[in-house]
Design a protein around this motif. Structure first.
Motif, PDB file in Angstrom:
ATOM      1  N   PHE A 159      -7.987   3.740  -8.366  1.00 40.27           N
ATOM      2  CA  PHE A 159      -8.350   4.612  -7.626  1.00 40.27           C
ATOM      3  C   PHE A 159      -9.524   4.157  -6.302  1.00 40.27           C
ATOM      4  O   PHE A 159      -9.475   4.416  -5.385  1.00 40.27           O
ATOM      5  N   ARG A 160     -10.482   3.710  -7.012  1.00 38.22           N
ATOM      6  CA  ARG A 160     -11.555   3.144  -6.104  1.00 38.22           C
ATOM      7  C   ARG A 160     -11.144   1.885  -5.460  1.00 38.22           C
ATOM      8  O   ARG A 160     -11.347   1.864  -4.096  1.00 38.22           O
ATOM      9  N   GLU A 161     -10.319   1.017  -6.076  1.00 37.06           N
ATOM     10  CA  GLU A 161      -9.833  -0.032  -5.132  1.00 37.06           C
ATOM     11  C   GLU A 161      -8.726   0.267  -4.195  1.00 37.06           C
ATOM     12  O   GLU A 161      -8.551  -0.141  -3.095  1.00 37.06           O
ATOM     13  N   LYS A 162      -8.011   1.190  -4.509  1.00 34.62           N
ATOM     14  CA  LYS A 162      -7.157   2.070  -3.346  1.00 34.62           C
ATOM     15  C   LYS A 162      -7.745   2.418  -2.298  1.00 34.62           C
ATOM     16  O   LYS A 162      -7.237   2.366  -1.024  1.00 34.62           O
ATOM     17  N   VAL A 163      -8.786   3.301  -2.439  1.00 34.97           N
ATOM     18  CA  VAL A 163      -9.711   3.614  -1.134  1.00 34.97           C
ATOM     19  C   VAL A 163     -10.140   2.247  -0.448  1.00 34.97           C
ATOM     20  O   VAL A 163     -10.031   2.514   0.848  1.00 34.97           O
ATOM     21  N   PHE A 164     -10.744   1.321  -1.129  1.00 38.49           N
ATOM     22  CA  PHE A 164     -11.113   0.210  -0.332  1.00 38.49           C
ATOM     23  C   PHE A 164      -9.874  -0.426   0.193  1.00 38.49           C
ATOM     24  O   PHE A 164     -10.021  -0.981   1.325  1.00 38.49           O
ATOM     25  N   LEU A 165      -8.718  -0.443  -0.271  1.00 38.35           N
ATOM     26  CA  LEU A 165      -7.454  -1.024   0.161  1.00 38.35           C
ATOM     27  C   LEU A 165      -7.215  -0.171   1.728  1.00 38.35           C
ATOM     28  O   LEU A 165      -6.760  -0.918   2.523  1.00 38.35           O
ATOM     29  N   GLU A 166      -7.169   0.971   1.452  1.00 39.97           N
ATOM     30  CA  GLU A 166      -6.941   1.985   2.518  1.00 39.97           C
ATOM     31  C   GLU A 166      -7.776   1.495   3.957  1.00 39.97           C
ATOM     32  O   GLU A 166      -7.248   1.580   4.990  1.00 39.97           O
ATOM     33  N   GLU A 167      -8.892   1.360   3.516  1.00 40.12           N
ATOM     34  CA  GLU A 167      -9.846   1.126   4.574  1.00 40.12           C
ATOM     35  C   GLU A 167      -9.597  -0.311   5.150  1.00 40.12           C
ATOM     36  O   GLU A 167      -9.481  -0.568   6.203  1.00 40.12           O
ATOM     37  N   ALA A 168      -9.366  -1.409   4.458  1.00 39.38           N
ATOM     38  CA  ALA A 168      -9.095  -2.734   4.682  1.00 39.38           C
ATOM     39  C   ALA A 168      -7.950  -2.642   5.587  1.00 39.38           C
ATOM     40  O   ALA A 168      -7.629  -3.483   6.493  1.00 39.38           O
ATOM     41  N   LEU A 169      -6.970  -1.987   5.363  1.00 36.72           N
ATOM     42  CA  LEU A 169      -5.740  -1.698   6.095  1.00 36.72           C
ATOM     43  C   LEU A 169      -5.768  -0.994   7.364  1.00 36.72           C
ATOM     44  O   LEU A 169      -4.735  -1.164   8.345  1.00 36.72           O
ATOM     45  N   LYS A 170      -6.605  -0.240   7.790  1.00 36.23           N
ATOM     46  CA  LYS A 170      -6.610   0.416   8.846  1.00 36.23           C
ATOM     47  C   LYS A 170      -6.503  -0.362   9.995  1.00 36.23           C
ATOM     48  O   LYS A 170      -5.786  -0.032  11.035  1.00 36.23           O
ATOM     49  N   PRO A 171      -7.370  -1.684  10.201  1.00 35.08           N
ATOM     50  CA  PRO A 171      -6.972  -2.212  11.632  1.00 35.08           C
ATOM     51  C   PRO A 171      -5.521  -2.589  11.797  1.00 35.08           C
ATOM     52  O   PRO A 171      -5.118  -3.141  12.915  1.00 35.08           O
ATOM     53  N   PHE A 172      -4.692  -2.671  10.487  1.00 41.27           N
ATOM     54  CA  PHE A 172      -3.292  -3.082  10.854  1.00 41.27           C
ATOM     55  C   PHE A 172      -2.239  -2.049  10.994  1.00 41.27           C
ATOM     56  O   PHE A 172      -1.207  -2.191  11.285  1.00 41.27           O
ATOM     57  N   GLN A 173      -2.997  -0.825  10.777  1.00 41.72           N
ATOM     58  CA  GLN A 173      -1.970   0.233  10.974  1.00 41.72           C
ATOM     59  C   GLN A 173      -1.748   0.668  12.616  1.00 41.72           C
ATOM     60  O   GLN A 173      -2.431   0.567  13.437  1.00 41.72           O
ATOM     61  N   LYS A 174      -0.637   0.941  12.785  1.00 45.01           N
ATOM     62  CA  LYS A 174      -0.106   1.562  14.046  1.00 45.01           C
ATOM     63  C   LYS A 174      -0.445   2.795  14.259  1.00 45.01           C
ATOM     64  O   LYS A 174      -0.377   3.630  13.284  1.00 45.01           O
ATOM     65  N   HIS A 175      -0.980   3.201  15.236  1.00 43.34           N
ATOM     66  CA  HIS A 175      -1.623   4.562  15.643  1.00 43.34           C
ATOM     67  C   HIS A 175      -0.393   5.321  15.998  1.00 43.34           C
ATOM     68  O   HIS A 175      -0.095   5.259  17.162  1.00 43.34           O
ATOM     69  N   ALA A 176       0.033   6.252  15.365  1.00 45.81           N
ATOM     70  CA  ALA A 176       0.919   7.430  15.551  1.00 45.81           C
ATOM     71  C   ALA A 176       0.537   8.527  16.203  1.00 45.81           C
ATOM     72  O   ALA A 176      -0.796   8.820  15.935  1.00 45.81           O
ATOM     73  N   VAL A 177       0.990   8.641  17.379  1.00 44.74           N
ATOM     74  CA  VAL A 177       0.468  10.026  18.161  1.00 44.74           C
ATOM     75  C   VAL A 177       1.294  10.963  18.021  1.00 44.74           C
ATOM     76  O   VAL A 177       2.570  11.052  17.995  1.00 44.74           O
TER      77      VAL A 177
END
Length: 95
Positions: free
Chosen positions: A72-90
């Motif tokens: 679960f700790r690693e999952k949080v780190f992964l989610e943070e690391a992926l933020k720049p790659f995510q498309k911003h939904a409006v």
């Protein structure tokens, strides 16, 4: 393996109660028990012992819980690391 089942195990470690864990996750007692049984089949070990006073994790259960916390700790780190790659939904409300 579903991470929900690992979350149930971690909560059960704290609460000592399948019913309290079920209430926390808004699922049935049977769903929590089935999830933990699924983990027990997956790892081929007994993870919990229950009696009239509640449930406790076995030694193997404690080990799985320790690794679950890391997951679960690693999952949080992964989610943070992926933020720049995510498309911003409006959000667009319906008319």
């Amino acid at each position: 393996m579903q991470t929900d089942f690992l979350a149930y195990l971690l909560d059960l470690k704290e609460s000592g109660s399948l019913s309290k864990t079920a209430q926390k996750y808004y699922v049935s007692y049977q769903s929590v028990r089935a999830g933990i049984k699924n983990l027990e089949r997956l790892f081929a070990v007994e993870l919990i012992r229950c009696d009239n006073h509640g449930c406790v994790l076995t030694e193997a259960g404690e080990l799985v819980a320790e690794y679950a916390q890391k997951i679960f700790r690693e999952k949080v780190f992964l989610e943070e690391a992926l933020k720049p790659f995510q498309k911003h939904a409006v959000y667009k409300p319906r008319d």
